[in-house]
Design a protein around this motif. Structure first.
Motif, PDB file in Angstrom:
ATOM      1  N   PHE A 121      -4.510   3.151  -6.658  1.00 20.32           N
ATOM      2  CA  PHE A 121      -4.423   4.193  -7.663  1.00 20.32           C
ATOM      3  C   PHE A 121      -3.227   4.108  -8.603  1.00 20.32           C
ATOM      4  O   PHE A 121      -3.072   4.966  -9.447  1.00 20.32           O
ATOM      5  N   GLU A 122      -2.388   3.128  -8.463  1.00 19.24           N
ATOM      6  CA  GLU A 122      -1.246   3.065  -9.369  1.00 19.24           C
ATOM      7  C   GLU A 122      -1.713   2.717 -10.787  1.00 19.24           C
ATOM      8  O   GLU A 122      -2.681   1.982 -10.976  1.00 19.24           O
ATOM      9  N   ASN A 123      -1.000   3.206 -11.776  1.00 15.23           N
ATOM     10  CA  ASN A 123      -1.428   2.967 -13.155  1.00 15.23           C
ATOM     11  C   ASN A 123      -0.317   2.434 -14.048  1.00 15.23           C
ATOM     12  O   ASN A 123      -0.456   2.375 -15.252  1.00 15.23           O
ATOM     13  N   GLU A 124       0.816   2.060 -13.476  1.00 16.27           N
ATOM     14  CA  GLU A 124       1.894   1.500 -14.287  1.00 16.27           C
ATOM     15  C   GLU A 124       2.672   0.500 -13.436  1.00 16.27           C
ATOM     16  O   GLU A 124       2.797   0.650 -12.230  1.00 16.27           O
ATOM     17  N   ASP A 125       3.158  -0.547 -14.077  1.00 17.25           N
ATOM     18  CA  ASP A 125       3.968  -1.553 -13.395  1.00 17.25           C
ATOM     19  C   ASP A 125       3.286  -2.014 -12.102  1.00 17.25           C
ATOM     20  O   ASP A 125       3.910  -2.141 -11.058  1.00 17.25           O
ATOM     21  N   ARG A 126       1.998  -2.266 -12.191  1.00 18.98           N
ATOM     22  CA  ARG A 126       1.220  -2.535 -10.986  1.00 18.98           C
ATOM     23  C   ARG A 126       1.536  -3.925 -10.425  1.00 18.98           C
ATOM     24  O   ARG A 126       1.658  -4.892 -11.160  1.00 18.98           O
ATOM     25  N   GLU A 127       1.669  -4.000  -9.125  1.00 18.41           N
ATOM     26  CA  GLU A 127       1.805  -5.275  -8.439  1.00 18.41           C
ATOM     27  C   GLU A 127       0.934  -5.240  -7.193  1.00 18.41           C
ATOM     28  O   GLU A 127       0.591  -4.170  -6.685  1.00 18.41           O
ATOM     29  N   GLU A 128       0.571  -6.404  -6.707  1.00 18.40           N
ATOM     30  CA  GLU A 128      -0.271  -6.479  -5.525  1.00 18.40           C
ATOM     31  C   GLU A 128       0.527  -6.049  -4.289  1.00 18.40           C
ATOM     32  O   GLU A 128       1.635  -6.529  -4.045  1.00 18.40           O
ATOM     33  N   VAL A 129      -0.059  -5.146  -3.532  1.00 17.35           N
ATOM     34  CA  VAL A 129       0.570  -4.676  -2.299  1.00 17.35           C
ATOM     35  C   VAL A 129      -0.352  -5.035  -1.136  1.00 17.35           C
ATOM     36  O   VAL A 129      -1.525  -4.662  -1.144  1.00 17.35           O
ATOM     37  N   PRO A 130       0.137  -5.750  -0.136  1.00 16.42           N
ATOM     38  CA  PRO A 130      -0.728  -6.115   0.987  1.00 16.42           C
ATOM     39  C   PRO A 130      -1.053  -4.910   1.855  1.00 16.42           C
ATOM     40  O   PRO A 130      -0.362  -3.885   1.815  1.00 16.42           O
ATOM     41  N   ALA A 131      -2.102  -5.032   2.630  1.00 15.49           N
ATOM     42  CA  ALA A 131      -2.489  -3.968   3.574  1.00 15.49           C
ATOM     43  C   ALA A 131      -1.624  -4.092   4.817  1.00 15.49           C
ATOM     44  O   ALA A 131      -1.852  -4.957   5.667  1.00 15.49           O
ATOM     45  N   MET A 132      -0.629  -3.246   4.918  1.00 11.09           N
ATOM     46  CA  MET A 132       0.302  -3.291   6.055  1.00 11.09           C
ATOM     47  C   MET A 132      -0.183  -2.324   7.128  1.00 11.09           C
ATOM     48  O   MET A 132       0.244  -1.161   7.186  1.00 11.09           O
ATOM     49  N   LEU A 133      -1.094  -2.786   7.954  1.00 14.32           N
ATOM     50  CA  LEU A 133      -1.798  -1.941   8.913  1.00 14.32           C
ATOM     51  C   LEU A 133      -1.483  -2.346  10.346  1.00 14.32           C
ATOM     52  O   LEU A 133      -1.229  -3.502  10.647  1.00 14.32           O
ATOM     53  N   GLU A 134      -1.514  -1.353  11.223  1.00 17.01           N
ATOM     54  CA  GLU A 134      -1.494  -1.555  12.670  1.00 17.01           C
ATOM     55  C   GLU A 134      -2.683  -0.802  13.259  1.00 17.01           C
ATOM     56  O   GLU A 134      -3.262   0.060  12.592  1.00 17.01           O
ATOM     57  N   GLU A 135      -3.042  -1.108  14.492  1.00 14.18           N
ATOM     58  CA  GLU A 135      -4.251  -0.527  15.073  1.00 14.18           C
ATOM     59  C   GLU A 135      -3.989   0.417  16.244  1.00 14.18           C
ATOM     60  O   GLU A 135      -4.842   1.244  16.553  1.00 14.18           O
ATOM     61  N   SER A 136      -2.836   0.314  16.887  1.00 15.77           N
ATOM     62  CA  SER A 136      -2.634   1.049  18.142  1.00 15.77           C
ATOM     63  C   SER A 136      -2.346   2.530  17.940  1.00 15.77           C
ATOM     64  O   SER A 136      -2.527   3.330  18.857  1.00 15.77           O
ATOM     65  N   GLY A 137      -1.874   2.940  16.764  1.00 16.11           N
ATOM     66  CA  GLY A 137      -1.654   4.355  16.484  1.00 16.11           C
ATOM     67  C   GLY A 137      -0.557   5.005  17.289  1.00 16.11           C
ATOM     68  O   GLY A 137      -0.476   6.233  17.363  1.00 16.11           O
ATOM     69  N   ASP A 138       0.330   4.211  17.906  1.00 18.82           N
ATOM     70  CA  ASP A 138       1.389   4.765  18.747  1.00 18.82           C
ATOM     71  C   ASP A 138       2.739   4.688  18.041  1.00 18.82           C
ATOM     72  O   ASP A 138       2.830   4.325  16.860  1.00 18.82           O
ATOM     73  N   VAL A 139       3.800   5.043  18.770  1.00 21.71           N
ATOM     74  CA  VAL A 139       5.141   5.004  18.186  1.00 21.71           C
ATOM     75  C   VAL A 139       5.471   3.603  17.701  1.00 21.71           C
ATOM     76  O   VAL A 139       6.043   3.416  16.611  1.00 21.71           O
TER      77      VAL A 139
END
Length: 505
Positions: A377-395
């Motif tokens: 959804f960014e609309n200015e100065d856009r750069e590619e951002v990787p999907a920084m995801l984890e799956e365990s949902g814990d601390v």
């Protein structure tokens, strides 16, 4: 069904283009969009055009696949069947509207105040509180578990240390938490009412202090609303400087949070290092604009401070030094087995629950939800951002998402400072379009910061809605404690590190 208008981030929609839907169509469309991967960004009430105490309901749905927002309108009315049983993301929004306007939502499963303030219309308090008397914060019914050996633990609203007030009520069986209920509202300031009729000269300062650790995030979202309503395009240099400030804000807070987690598990090397490093990142923001929290940096139309070549060189030198020390402190933390043993499997939120609650930011991405609005959804100065995801949902997952974002933010700041575009740093954004709605969304360090401005017939704010990421994520903290030891509450709480004042707007 009437075709629905869609707009982009930082864009405007005339109110006349907003069709009013029946309750069935309103509910069906929200459910359809959320089931298909959309997200509820905001829901609020507007005084109906026919006057009186009736309102229209407005829902803003984010569509990641098309990088647009769909705005739905339902009403007018003074009571609406609750959608919360089918769509849990709406549960706090419905309670907020009920408290603000005295609008009933029959069928809501846990109907009670959110911020403990009197309604706009006298005599429309739905909870029988004394007219003319300011409601007592926290005075409400709490969920209770009954049975032998069940006990209740109340914590707050006053806590040890210099932190904000909030009340936590635990239902426990021995040390095991069966249910946690969180009651906030102690810092309610009535931001929506303060902004009505604006924007005023004081408005940017009020926006900056709504959630002080997210000054850049909130002011940037506000600026996008104003720029959309004024038809202002921000210069490329200003957009890049804004992004630098936003990433520095992310760095300071993520590093501080990992240090706090280290302190909670008794790992003092990283705790001590990160406490100092957070200050170093804040000082880099001060090099931008004179304020460690970025106040005065971002304004509608651009920024108020520029950087010369000497300042850029000094910032890059600081960046290299502080980034290297940060990497060392974080590596030490994440490579120590005794630390990982305290993080892994603690305070887990199931991805299914995270989806239904609409968790955003670090909390959502730790549950494998790709909800980083910079990617869509960014609309200015856009750069590619990787999907920084984890799956365990814990601390551990929430800490690991922060670690990955720190690395990306360092690279992002370095690239932008090394290649700042030339040109102006601001353009005028003054006269606002009348009878229009505009949306500004920013991926703040906690998650999506959403602002929606609605103007009246003369271009002043008829309504201004702010949704801080904490509004969604406090429910995630409550879920994270289910089945956990009550002694793990401080660690779980730090892993979310949510804003009280951002919720209490």
């Amino acid at each position: 069904m009437t075709s629905l208008p869609e707009i982009g981030n930082g864009a405007m929609l005339p109110l006349a283009a907003l069709p009013r839907l029946s309750h069935d169509d309103f509910a069906a469309l929200i459910k359809e969009r959320l089931t298909a991967g959309g997200r509820l960004s905001a829901c609020f009430a507007l005084p109906a055009a026919d006057g009186g105490a009736r309102v229209d309901l407005v829902a803003v749905l984010a569509n990641p696949e098309t990088a647009t927002f769909t705005v739905l309108c339902h009403g007018p009315g003074d009571r609406f069947p609750s959608l919360t049983p089918d769509l849990p993301q709406l549960h706090l929004f419905e309670r907020e509207i009920a408290e603000e306007y005295g609008i009933d939502f029959p069928g809501h499963p846990w109907f009670k105040p959110v911020r403990f303030h009197p309604p706009r219309y006298p005599g429309r308090d739905l909870w029988g509180r004394t007219p003319g008397v300011h409601p007592l914060v926290g005075a409400m019914d709490y969920f209770q578990v009954e049975g032998e050996e069940i006990h209740e633990v109340g914590v707050g609203p006053v806590h040890a240390g210099v932190i904000e007030p909030g009340h936590f009520r635990f239902q426990c069986y021995g040390e095991k938490v069966l249910h946690l209920e969180i009651s906030l509202g102690y810092q309610h300031r009535g931001v929506s009412r303060l902004l009505a009729g604006g924007p005023w000269p004081r408005t940017p300062m009020q926006i900056e202090t709504m959630a002080g650790d997210t000054s850049i995030g909130h002011t940037l979202a506000y600026s996008r609303v104003i720029e959309a309503l004024a038809g202002c395009r921000v210069p490329a240099r200003a957009a890049a400087l804004r992004s630098v400030a936003l990433e520095l804000e992310r760095l300071a807070n993520h590093v501080g949070d990992i240090g706090a987690l280290a302190g909670d598990v008794g790992f003092l090397p990283t705790a001590a290092y990160c406490g100092r490093l957070r200050g170093d990142w804040l000082n880099m923001t001060a090099q931008l604009c004179g304020s460690r929290f970025g106040r005065g940096m971002v304004r509608p139309g651009g920024v108020l401070f520029d950087l010369g070549q000497e300042e850029i060189a000094r910032l890059l030198a600081s960046l290299d030094t502080v980034a290297a020390q940060t990497a060392g402190a974080l590596d030490l933390f994440f490579e120590t087995p005794s630390v990982l043993a305290r993080l892994e499997g603690v305070g887990r939120v199931h991805p299914r629950d995270a989806f239904y609650l609409g968790l955003v930011g670090v909390a959502g991405r730790a549950c494998a939800i790709d909800c980083d609005c910079r990617r869509f959804f960014e609309n200015e100065d856009r750069e590619e951002v990787p999907a920084m995801l984890e799956e365990s949902g814990d601390v551990f997952a929430r800490a690991q998402v922060r670690r990955r974002e720190v690395g990306h933010a360092v690279d992002s700041v370095r690239r932008r400072l090394a290649s700042l575009p030339s040109g102006d740093i601001a353009r005028p954004a003054t006269k606002l379009a009348p009878a229009a709605l505009a949306i500004g969304m920013v991926e703040g360090w906690r998650g999506a910061v959403t602002h929606v401005g609605v103007t009246d017939r003369v271009g002043r704010f008829l309504h201004y809605q702010v949704v801080d990421p904490s509004f969604f994520n406090w429910s995630g903290l409550a879920m994270a404690l289910r089945g956990e030891q009550i002694s793990d509450f401080p660690l779980c709480n730090k892993s979310f590190n949510l804003s009280y004042c951002g919720f209490d707007l």
